[in-house]
Design a protein around this motif. Structure first.
Motif, PDB file in Angstrom:
ATOM      1  N   LEU A  37       0.836  -1.206   0.000  1.00  0.00           N
ATOM      2  CA  LEU A  37       0.000   0.000   0.000  1.00  0.00           C
ATOM      3  C   LEU A  37       0.871   1.256   0.000  1.00  0.00           C
ATOM      4  N   GLY A  38       2.007   1.191   0.695  1.00  0.00           N
ATOM      5  CA  GLY A  38       2.944   2.314   0.667  1.00  0.00           C
ATOM      6  C   GLY A  38       3.442   2.580  -0.744  1.00  0.00           C
ATOM      7  N   GLN A  39       3.711   1.522  -1.496  1.00  0.00           N
ATOM      8  CA  GLN A  39       4.159   1.679  -2.884  1.00  0.00           C
ATOM      9  C   GLN A  39       3.023   2.176  -3.776  1.00  0.00           C
ATOM     10  N   LEU A  40       1.827   1.655  -3.564  1.00  0.00           N
ATOM     11  CA  LEU A  40       0.686   2.066  -4.390  1.00  0.00           C
ATOM     12  C   LEU A  40       0.323   3.538  -4.174  1.00  0.00           C
ATOM     13  N   TYR A  41       0.350   3.969  -2.933  1.00  0.00           N
ATOM     14  CA  TYR A  41      -0.018   5.347  -2.625  1.00  0.00           C
ATOM     15  C   TYR A  41       1.181   6.293  -2.660  1.00  0.00           C
ATOM     16  N   GLY A  42       2.388   5.738  -2.791  1.00  0.00           N
ATOM     17  CA  GLY A  42       3.585   6.565  -2.888  1.00  0.00           C
ATOM     18  C   GLY A  42       3.900   7.350  -1.634  1.00  0.00           C
ATOM     19  N   CYS A  43       3.675   6.738  -0.471  1.00  0.00           N
ATOM     20  CA  CYS A  43       3.954   7.445   0.784  1.00  0.00           C
ATOM     21  C   CYS A  43       4.263   6.439   1.890  1.00  0.00           C
ATOM     22  N   GLU A  44       4.673   6.966   3.026  1.00  0.00           N
ATOM     23  CA  GLU A  44       4.945   6.138   4.202  1.00  0.00           C
ATOM     24  C   GLU A  44       3.633   5.759   4.883  1.00  0.00           C
ATOM     25  N   GLU A  45       3.695   4.793   5.787  1.00  0.00           N
ATOM     26  CA  GLU A  45       2.495   4.294   6.471  1.00  0.00           C
ATOM     27  C   GLU A  45       1.770   5.404   7.235  1.00  0.00           C
ATOM     28  N   GLU A  46       2.527   6.319   7.849  1.00  0.00           N
ATOM     29  CA  GLU A  46       1.920   7.385   8.641  1.00  0.00           C
ATOM     30  C   GLU A  46       1.135   8.362   7.768  1.00  0.00           C
ATOM     31  N   GLU A  47       1.560   8.548   6.508  1.00  0.00           N
ATOM     32  CA  GLU A  47       0.927   9.515   5.608  1.00  0.00           C
ATOM     33  C   GLU A  47      -0.161   8.880   4.748  1.00  0.00           C
ATOM     34  N   MET A  48      -0.300   7.565   4.817  1.00  0.00           N
ATOM     35  CA  MET A  48      -1.219   6.833   3.955  1.00  0.00           C
ATOM     36  C   MET A  48      -2.668   7.171   4.295  1.00  0.00           C
ATOM     37  N   PRO A  49      -3.514   7.270   3.266  1.00  0.00           N
ATOM     38  CA  PRO A  49      -4.941   7.473   3.538  1.00  0.00           C
ATOM     39  C   PRO A  49      -5.503   6.297   4.340  1.00  0.00           C
ATOM     40  N   ASP A  50      -6.634   6.508   4.947  1.00  0.00           N
ATOM     41  CA  ASP A  50      -7.244   5.475   5.785  1.00  0.00           C
ATOM     42  C   ASP A  50      -7.799   4.358   4.906  1.00  0.00           C
ATOM     43  N   VAL A  51      -6.992   3.335   4.698  1.00  0.00           N
ATOM     44  CA  VAL A  51      -7.373   2.182   3.884  1.00  0.00           C
ATOM     45  C   VAL A  51      -7.378   0.969   4.807  1.00  0.00           C
ATOM     46  N   GLU A  52      -8.531   0.300   4.873  1.00  0.00           N
ATOM     47  CA  GLU A  52      -8.622  -0.877   5.735  1.00  0.00           C
ATOM     48  C   GLU A  52      -8.933  -2.102   4.897  1.00  0.00           C
TER      49      GLU A  52
END
Length: 156
Positions: free
Chosen positions: A86-101
């Protein structure tokens, strides 16, 4: 967590058995001149405390045995992989990732692969990168897994 289930009953029942309990007197001010009544109470309360601690350890051990450790390990590895992907898909770190569950148990409840894929596509609708490979790989990884809730009963 506090557990108070039959501690005094078990202590009374197990007092005369083959269990060994070692006592260590608490340090006192002047030395060894204590009265007979006080020295008898200290070992009894210490023995009750030792029995209660042993019971808590035994009860805690039962709780962890209910889950299959191999399944828990597989689940942890899968969840770490999902976070990385998900970090690779969204291009960000876990802390910055949108709320995806992504609920693995929910996916396992789905009737078939197509329904699982549809649920994943709905979850990842806000992702701007292609998600097909991620979905395909995730479905492959969860194949053969079991739900972890509720815990499995294991006889000891």
């Amino acid at each position: 967590m506090s557990v108070a289930t039959g501690g005094s009953e078990a202590a009374a029942a197990g007092g005369g058995g083959g269990n060994r309990v070692f006592f260590q007197s608490p340090p006192r001010g002047g030395g060894g001149g204590s009265s007979g009544g006080a020295s008898r109470e200290d070992p009894v309360s210490a023995a009750a405390a030792v029995v209660q601690v042993q019971q808590r350890r035994h009860q805690q051990g039962k709780v962890t045995v209910k889950y299959d450790r191999k399944e828990l390990r597989k689940r942890l590895v899968l969840e770490e992989w999902i976070v990385e992907q998900l970090g690779q898909l969204y291009g960000c770190e876990e802390e910055e990732m949108p709320d995806v569950e992504i609920d693995i148990d929910d996916l396992l409840d789905a009737a078939n692969e197509e329904e699982r894929a549809l649920k994943l596509q709905e979850t990842l609708v806000d992702c701007y990168k292609p998600t097909e490979e991620f979905i395909k790989e995730l479905l492959t990884r969860i194949r053969g897994m079991r739900k972890l809730s509720p815990p499995q009963k294991k006889s000891i």
